[in-house]
Design an enzyme around this catalytic site. Structure first.
Site, PDB file in Angstrom:
ATOM      1  N   MET A 135     -33.271  13.466 -48.921  1.00  0.00           N
ATOM      2  CA  MET A 135     -32.370  12.412 -49.350  1.00  0.00           C
ATOM      3  C   MET A 135     -31.861  11.625 -48.130  1.00  0.00           C
ATOM      4  SD  MET A 135     -32.894  13.201 -52.401  1.00  0.00           S
ATOM      5  CE  MET A 135     -33.385  14.646 -53.310  1.00  0.00           C
ATOM      6  N   SER A 136     -30.562  11.466 -48.003  1.00  0.00           N
ATOM      7  CA  SER A 136     -30.046  10.608 -46.936  1.00  0.00           C
ATOM      8  C   SER A 136     -30.000  11.262 -45.571  1.00  0.00           C
ATOM      9  CB  SER A 136     -28.652  10.080 -47.306  1.00  0.00           C
ATOM     10  OG  SER A 136     -28.776   9.119 -48.335  1.00  0.00           O
ATOM     11  N   VAL A 137     -30.417  12.513 -45.461  1.00  0.00           N
ATOM     12  CA  VAL A 137     -30.691  13.063 -44.133  1.00  0.00           C
ATOM     13  C   VAL A 137     -31.746  12.175 -43.463  1.00  0.00           C
ATOM     14  CG1 VAL A 137     -31.759  15.024 -42.921  1.00  0.00           C
ATOM     15  CG2 VAL A 137     -29.992  15.433 -44.643  1.00  0.00           C
ATOM     16  N   LYS A 139     -31.766   9.044 -43.367  1.00  0.00           N
ATOM     17  CA  LYS A 139     -31.096   7.980 -42.619  1.00  0.00           C
ATOM     18  C   LYS A 139     -30.879   8.385 -41.169  1.00  0.00           C
ATOM     19  CE  LYS A 139     -28.487   5.916 -46.469  1.00  0.00           C
ATOM     20  NZ  LYS A 139     -29.118   6.684 -47.566  1.00  0.00           N
TER      21      LYS A 139
END
Length: 417
Positions: A135-137, A139
């Protein structure tokens, strides 16, 4: 959400995807099939299977680990960790580390101390050979690439985005600096409220979907096309605002500066040189562009390996993979006042730099964070790395932070002893 509805949410054990039998059989029973075309393919409890199986549902691009043999991680298992206790934020009753795993719908967790695995557990859809959505890891990985390029003098953090990606000149990103994108202090008209069905994030998701568009659809058809439509709201540099589109804009910048997609850059510079056990992969849009803001998938031990490289200032087995200056910039943190304006009640005193979340605690800990409980937690003083994949029914980390954050700090103190 009503109290009655909250009471109906299945526990981690009750929603275990193995026990529920999702996608088992040849073919599975009709009521156990999960398709990417299903509107609820990523709704709880189906998503507890989906997080480990994105590659079965949608197109992806590989992140090669290279052709060399994986480098084994040393092990020094600490049997006392399950009994470590802490008090959840806002609570008054102690919880054990072991209890926190089920409370946060943990699919897998690896803890490293002084470069050795001291704890490793898998649940639900995940095992040591599996891969899971970060997921947003993701980013933070994209942010790391950006900081690497800045440290190497290949990317000017003070340059305007439009000077690197002219296609964004007419968008809100055009007059923002690279630094403002990296720190998410851009002024963008964009809502990322997953609970709002009319939020911009769903329009963005539709643009990035590789599925054929419905008849009459006239909107953007890729991540890059959508970015060109974003309009300005407020001033750049004034306040932190967590918006995924910043990361995809950075992904475009990385691609333009290096001539490589984020998947190619990650493979060439890090993944193929760190002794990874498995290839990783990104989900992609209809043009094959990797989802730089949330599409990364990997094995759990490989995520821990990456955390260890950051802990070791960018060096693995005597080889420098990441400029030390890039890691130092991230660890130094960002503008606390700008971050505070975002109103994260559980993250007082934190900041954001290079798309990493900086605790600014006395251990200098920093994190990569993703919806539904994904985390890569690095504690330099305690020499601890925690990599966790989860499938919490609530997307926002405010649902798991009260137990996760004090658990990480308690474990770091325990291991320092």
């Amino acid at each position: 959400m009503s109290r009655a509805h909250e009471a109906k949410v299945l526990s981690a054990d009750e929603s275990d995807p193995v026990k529920l039998g999702w996608m088992v059989g040849a073919p599975p029973p009709a009521d156990k099939i999960i398709r990417f075309t299903d509107p609820d393919y990523f709704s709880f409890p189906k998503m507890r299977w989906t997080v480990c199986n994105f590659r079965q549902l949608m197109p992806t691009v590989n992140v090669s680990r290279g052709l060399g043999a994986p480098v084994p991680l040393e092990r020094a298992i600490d049997e006392s960790i399950d009994a470590v206790t802490f008090t959840p934020l806002g609570g008054d009753a102690e919880m054990t580390w072991e209890q926190s795993l089920a409370a946060n719908y943990t699919d897998g967790i690896v803890v490293m101390h002084d470069g050795k695995i001291v704890y490793e557990r898998y649940f639900g859809c995940l095992d040591e050979a599996g891969q899971h959505g970060a997921m947003s890891v993701t980013k933070s990985l994209t942010g790391l690439m950006g900081e690497m390029l800045v440290a190497e003098g290949k990317l000017d953090e003070n340059a305007k985005v439009a000077s690197i990606v002219p296609e964004l000149a007419g968008s809100a990103f055009g007059d923002a600096t690279v630094k403002q994108v990296l720190e998410m202090t851009t002024g963008l008209r964009y809502s990322e409220d997953y609970a709002d069905p009319n939020a911009d994030v769903w329009i963005y998701s539709a643009a990035g979907s590789p599925l054929p568009k419905p008849e009459g659809y006239t909107g953007p058809r890729s991540y890059f096309e959508y970015l060109q439509t974003v309009r300005k709201q407020g001033e750049h540099g004034a306040a932190f605002g967590y918006k995924t589109i910043n990361t995809d804009a950075l992904g475009w910048i990385v691609a333009r500066v290096t001539g490589q997609s984020v998947a190619e850059f990650m493979s060439e510079r890090i993944w193929s040189k760190m002794g990874a056990e498995q290839d990783a992969y990104y989900t992609v849009d209809s043009t094959g562009t990797p989802f730089a803001g949330g599409g990364f998938n990997a094995g759990l031990r490989d995520m821990a390996r990456l955390g260890q490289i950051l802990l070791d200032d960018g060096v693995v087995d005597g080889q420098r993979l990441i400029p030390e200056a890039a890691i130092a910039r991230i660890r130094a943190g960002g503008d606390k006042a700008a971050f505070d304006k975002a109103g994260y009640a559980l993250l007082k005193g934190w900041s954001y730099r290079g798309m990493w979340w900086i605790t600014n605690n006395d251990h200098g800990a920093y994190m990569a964070r993703g919806v539904h409980g994904q985390a890569l937690y690095i504690d330099p003083r305690a020499r601890v790395v925690i990599a966790r994949f989860s499938s919490h029914p609530t997307a926002g980390n405010a649902a798991n932070d009260p137990t996760s954050l004090p658990a990480y700090e308690a474990l770091a103190r325990h291991l320092m002893k």
